[in-house]
Design a protein around this motif. Structure first.
Motif, PDB file in Angstrom:
ATOM      1  N   GLY A 111       0.814  -1.209   0.000  1.00 29.53           N
ATOM      2  CA  GLY A 111       0.000   0.000   0.000  1.00 29.53           C
ATOM      3  C   GLY A 111       0.850   1.262   0.000  1.00 29.53           C
ATOM      4  N   ARG A 112       0.339   2.294  -0.669  1.00 28.27           N
ATOM      5  CA  ARG A 112       1.063   3.559  -0.772  1.00 28.27           C
ATOM      6  C   ARG A 112       0.466   4.642   0.128  1.00 28.27           C
ATOM      7  N   GLY A 113      -0.625   4.300   0.847  1.00 23.68           N
ATOM      8  CA  GLY A 113      -1.268   5.266   1.720  1.00 23.68           C
ATOM      9  C   GLY A 113      -0.679   5.235   3.114  1.00 23.68           C
ATOM     10  N   ASP A 114      -1.543   5.245   4.132  1.00 25.83           N
ATOM     11  CA  ASP A 114      -1.065   5.287   5.515  1.00 25.83           C
ATOM     12  C   ASP A 114      -0.161   4.114   5.869  1.00 25.83           C
ATOM     13  N   MET A 115      -0.317   2.997   5.170  1.00 25.01           N
ATOM     14  CA  MET A 115       0.541   1.843   5.415  1.00 25.01           C
ATOM     15  C   MET A 115       2.025   2.210   5.292  1.00 25.01           C
ATOM     16  N   ALA A 116       2.330   3.128   4.406  1.00 28.12           N
ATOM     17  CA  ALA A 116       3.723   3.508   4.151  1.00 28.12           C
ATOM     18  C   ALA A 116       4.108   4.806   4.845  1.00 28.12           C
ATOM     19  N   GLY A 117       3.249   5.303   5.740  1.00 35.24           N
ATOM     20  CA  GLY A 117       3.530   6.570   6.391  1.00 35.24           C
ATOM     21  C   GLY A 117       2.764   7.707   5.731  1.00 35.24           C
ATOM     22  N   LYS A 118       3.103   8.930   6.072  1.00 32.46           N
ATOM     23  CA  LYS A 118       2.340  10.090   5.610  1.00 32.46           C
ATOM     24  C   LYS A 118       2.951  10.805   4.400  1.00 32.46           C
ATOM     25  N   GLN A 119       4.003  10.235   3.834  1.00 31.52           N
ATOM     26  CA  GLN A 119       4.646  10.875   2.698  1.00 31.52           C
ATOM     27  C   GLN A 119       3.674  11.066   1.539  1.00 31.52           C
TER      28      GLN A 119
END
Length: 268
Positions: A89-97
């Motif tokens: 996942g590219r959303g919250d799963m990966a942080g807030k970037q």
């Protein structure tokens, strides 16, 4: 097929009852899968017992168990155990970037920077929201007219006087239901919401951007004074579903969609 269901049944979520939601959901999933529940702190060790997949649900903010989460991810890779939602996942799963990336791409998101020197890039505001980049669940959020955190450590956003918040819930790429909070000061007092075609097109923009083939995603947005929507958060790790706020037929339809998604995920 055997699933390891990762949840923190006792997490004190403000305005939400993690335990109740997961007790309900697992009672339905148990009709289709062999199921074991565990706390996030135990998940890495239990993966060695040969589960077909681990389902991450209401496990709480990763900030509270960062070492355990990293160990779980490493164990999943080492054992070849599939994780739902997939760990790509590219959303919250990966942080807030992603909030910075979406801002730079010109997509409809609350404008976000992480360096006070770039404040001129944001719409002028009487106050700005400042929150840690590694935060979650409003942890560390505060408002100030003159944000001055160390560059790269916090997100900075103009304070939006929105009319209400609305959330769109998807299983895989299929819309399931929407809920909104009519009172901006009571985020989790939710009611069913009937989205317009434009609302759904907005939400799908971020589902398509995230490129997850399987999983549960929640697109959180706010309605601006001008009537448009801006993304607040793309929750693709462990979104709370507010199933208790749904009429029974919608809740049943969601569970049916989740069972189908898990089957296709495991058979892929």
């Amino acid at each position: 097929m055997a699933l390891l269901y990762v949840t923190d049944l006792a997490y004190p979520a403000r305005g939400r009852r993690y335990g109740d939601e997961d007790v309900h959901l697992t009672s339905r999933l148990r009709e289709h899968f062999d199921l074991a529940l565990c706390h996030p702190g135990d998940a890495a060790a239990l993966l060695a017992h040969g589960f077909d997949a681990a389902v991450v649900r209401n496990s709480g903010p990763v900030i509270h168990h960062r070492e355990e989460w990293d160990a779980f991810r490493a164990a999943a890779r080492a054992t070849g155990t599939r994780v739902y939602n997939p760990l790509t996942g590219r959303g919250d799963m990966a942080g807030k970037q992603y909030l910075l990336d979406l801002t730079a791409a010109g997509l409809p998101v609350i404008p976000t920077i992480d360096d006070p020197a770039d404040l001129h890039l944001l719409p002028r505001s009487a106050a700005y929201a400042v929150k840690p980049k590694e935060g979650a669940d409003s942890i560390g959020l505060h408002y100030t007219p003159a944000p001055s955190p160390r560059p790269g450590t916090h997100l900075i956003q103009p304070r939006i006087d929105f009319a209400y918040e609305v959330s769109f819930y998807f299983v895989d790429d299929t819309f399931q239901y929407a809920l909104h909070a009519p009172d901006p000061d009571r985020r989790w007092e939710l009611a069913p919401y009937d989205p317009t075609p434009a609302d759904l097109a907005f939400a799908r923009t971020f589902i398509e951007w995230n490129t997850l083939d399987h999983g549960i995603q929640r697109v959180d947005a706010c309605r601006t004074p001008e009537g448009g929507l801006l993304l607040v958060e793309l929750e693709d790790l462990n979104p709370y579903l507010s199933l208790d706020r749904l009429p029974a037929p919608t809740r049943t339809a969601f569970t049916t969609a989740l069972v189908h998604s898990l089957h296709t995920f495991l058979e892929a």
